[in-house]
Design an enzyme around this catalytic site. Sequence first.
Site, PDB file in Angstrom:
ATOM      1  N   LYS A  67       0.796  -1.234   0.000  1.00 37.63           N
ATOM      2  CA  LYS A  67       0.000   0.000   0.000  1.00 37.63           C
ATOM      3  C   LYS A  67       0.822   1.273   0.000  1.00 37.63           C
ATOM      4  O   LYS A  67       0.380   2.329   0.453  1.00 37.63           O
ATOM      5  CB  LYS A  67      -1.026   0.030   1.167  1.00 37.63           C
ATOM      6  CG  LYS A  67      -1.861  -1.199   1.315  1.00 37.63           C
ATOM      7  CD  LYS A  67      -2.345  -1.773   0.008  1.00 37.63           C
ATOM      8  CE  LYS A  67      -3.359  -0.919  -0.705  1.00 37.63           C
ATOM      9  NZ  LYS A  67      -3.655  -1.493  -2.052  1.00 37.63           N
ATOM     10  N   GLY A  69       2.292   2.412  -2.932  1.00 39.34           N
ATOM     11  CA  GLY A  69       2.406   2.931  -4.295  1.00 39.34           C
ATOM     12  C   GLY A  69       3.021   1.927  -5.262  1.00 39.34           C
ATOM     13  O   GLY A  69       3.521   2.307  -6.330  1.00 39.34           O
ATOM     14  N   THR A  70       2.935   0.657  -4.905  1.00 38.59           N
ATOM     15  CA  THR A  70       3.534  -0.407  -5.719  1.00 38.59           C
ATOM     16  C   THR A  70       2.953  -0.434  -7.136  1.00 38.59           C
ATOM     17  O   THR A  70       3.699  -0.539  -8.121  1.00 38.59           O
ATOM     18  CB  THR A  70       3.237  -1.785  -5.062  1.00 38.59           C
ATOM     19  OG1 THR A  70       3.279  -1.646  -3.651  1.00 38.59           O
ATOM     20  CG2 THR A  70       4.191  -2.834  -5.541  1.00 38.59           C
ATOM     21  N   HIS A 125       7.600  -8.041  -1.858  1.00 38.65           N
ATOM     22  CA  HIS A 125       7.444  -7.250  -0.625  1.00 38.65           C
ATOM     23  C   HIS A 125       8.416  -7.733   0.456  1.00 38.65           C
ATOM     24  O   HIS A 125       8.341  -7.308   1.606  1.00 38.65           O
ATOM     25  CB  HIS A 125       6.024  -7.426  -0.058  1.00 38.65           C
ATOM     26  CG  HIS A 125       4.937  -6.766  -0.842  1.00 38.65           C
ATOM     27  ND1 HIS A 125       4.985  -5.451  -1.246  1.00 38.65           N
ATOM     28  CD2 HIS A 125       3.714  -7.225  -1.236  1.00 38.65           C
ATOM     29  CE1 HIS A 125       3.851  -5.146  -1.873  1.00 38.65           C
ATOM     30  NE2 HIS A 125       3.081  -6.200  -1.887  1.00 38.65           N
ATOM     31  N   LYS A 282      -7.977   6.613  -3.743  1.00 42.71           N
ATOM     32  CA  LYS A 282      -7.933   8.076  -3.826  1.00 42.71           C
ATOM     33  C   LYS A 282      -6.583   8.596  -4.317  1.00 42.71           C
ATOM     34  O   LYS A 282      -6.506   9.579  -5.032  1.00 42.71           O
ATOM     35  CB  LYS A 282      -8.144   8.636  -2.421  1.00 42.71           C
ATOM     36  CG  LYS A 282      -9.519   9.144  -2.114  1.00 42.71           C
ATOM     37  CD  LYS A 282      -9.444   9.761  -0.725  1.00 42.71           C
ATOM     38  CE  LYS A 282     -10.641  10.580  -0.377  1.00 42.71           C
ATOM     39  NZ  LYS A 282     -10.532  11.079   1.009  1.00 42.71           N
ATOM     40  N   GLY A 283      -5.533   7.928  -3.837  1.00 44.89           N
ATOM     41  CA  GLY A 283      -4.185   8.334  -4.237  1.00 44.89           C
ATOM     42  C   GLY A 283      -3.815   9.734  -3.791  1.00 44.89           C
ATOM     43  O   GLY A 283      -3.196  10.481  -4.543  1.00 44.89           O
TER      44      GLY A 283
END
Length: 315
Positions: A67, A69-70, A125, A282-283
């Site tokens: 979470k 920005g991958t 990850h 939403k970013g």
Amino acid sequence: IVGTEENEQEAIDELIASLPISEGLVRPVHHLYQNFWCPITMLPNVIAFQRHFKAKDKDIVLISHPKSGTTWLKALLFSVVNRSRFDISNTPLLTSNPHEVIPFIEHKPWLDLDGLAEPRLLATHIPYLSLPESIKWSNCQIIYICRNPLDTMVSSWYFLVEATRLMDKPVWSLEEHFETFCQGEILFGPFWEHMLGYWKESLERPSKVLFLKYEDLKEDIGGQLKKLAEFVGLPFTEEEEEGGVIEEIAKMCSLKTLKDLEVNRSGKLFGRTIEKRSLFRKGEVGDWANHLTPVMVDRLNSIMQEKINPFGLQF
Ligand code: A3P
């Protein structure tokens, strides 16, 4: 990685059975393996990856805490590296999700890594200390992205809500998720260990590890794209810059463009556990302010002050 021998499989099963299990977390069960929390669905692949993966010097490995920005970075990296093969009109990103063009190694034990085009673009990850030795010591490059933990916490809660809804499990409250996040008992957590592992390595070996922040990408996508392109040895030419290639890539990989593509609006990923559309929310930077109480903010800030800031990493 494909086809571990039967006795090796037994050894892996035994090892997993000996590990501590998290009590509070949402299913699937997470095990504490080499000081990070790993879901049981991925752990056998992680171990097989550690034991068998042979990095090639030209590999580029994209690494993140979930979470952070991958998905965005996968789209950007793919576009930068493959810009001589595809332009915006025929990029595979129009018909494939970013996670399909750059796979997570721990999700796909069956992946034919040798069949991938070079430079191979791979993602994981896994924390730095647990990476296969050949990633650490070959000439392959690592690109890491991290994000303000306050926003990562909120983003991971929304993601978890979606995932549990899909599994027909009771939904966790934000407060419950906050608590586990602060304790570090989250997917590939604790988050501070994850960030610091790559942060320290990026300071020691800047040509090996590029350390990016979600917030910097939001603030100056052009500048960050140039940095990325230079890091992988494919700097934008003057002609490309003048021709607007950087802006084109930024636009193609923007949240709005990716979110609106048919390929990302329906369908599932990761063994059908995730709806593709839940990857694009939403970013925004600072969305935590809409969700967290002042007490929560103080608590997470003080964890960051204690665990991260002394090493020169700030948000
Ligand atoms: P929010 O939940 O805050 O909106 P990851 O890709 O590591 O799972 O990170 C997910 C976060 O990145 C989500 O944040 C998501 O909305 C955001 N995101 C996904 N694609 C993006 C893009 N192209 N540009 C900016 N942010 C993006």
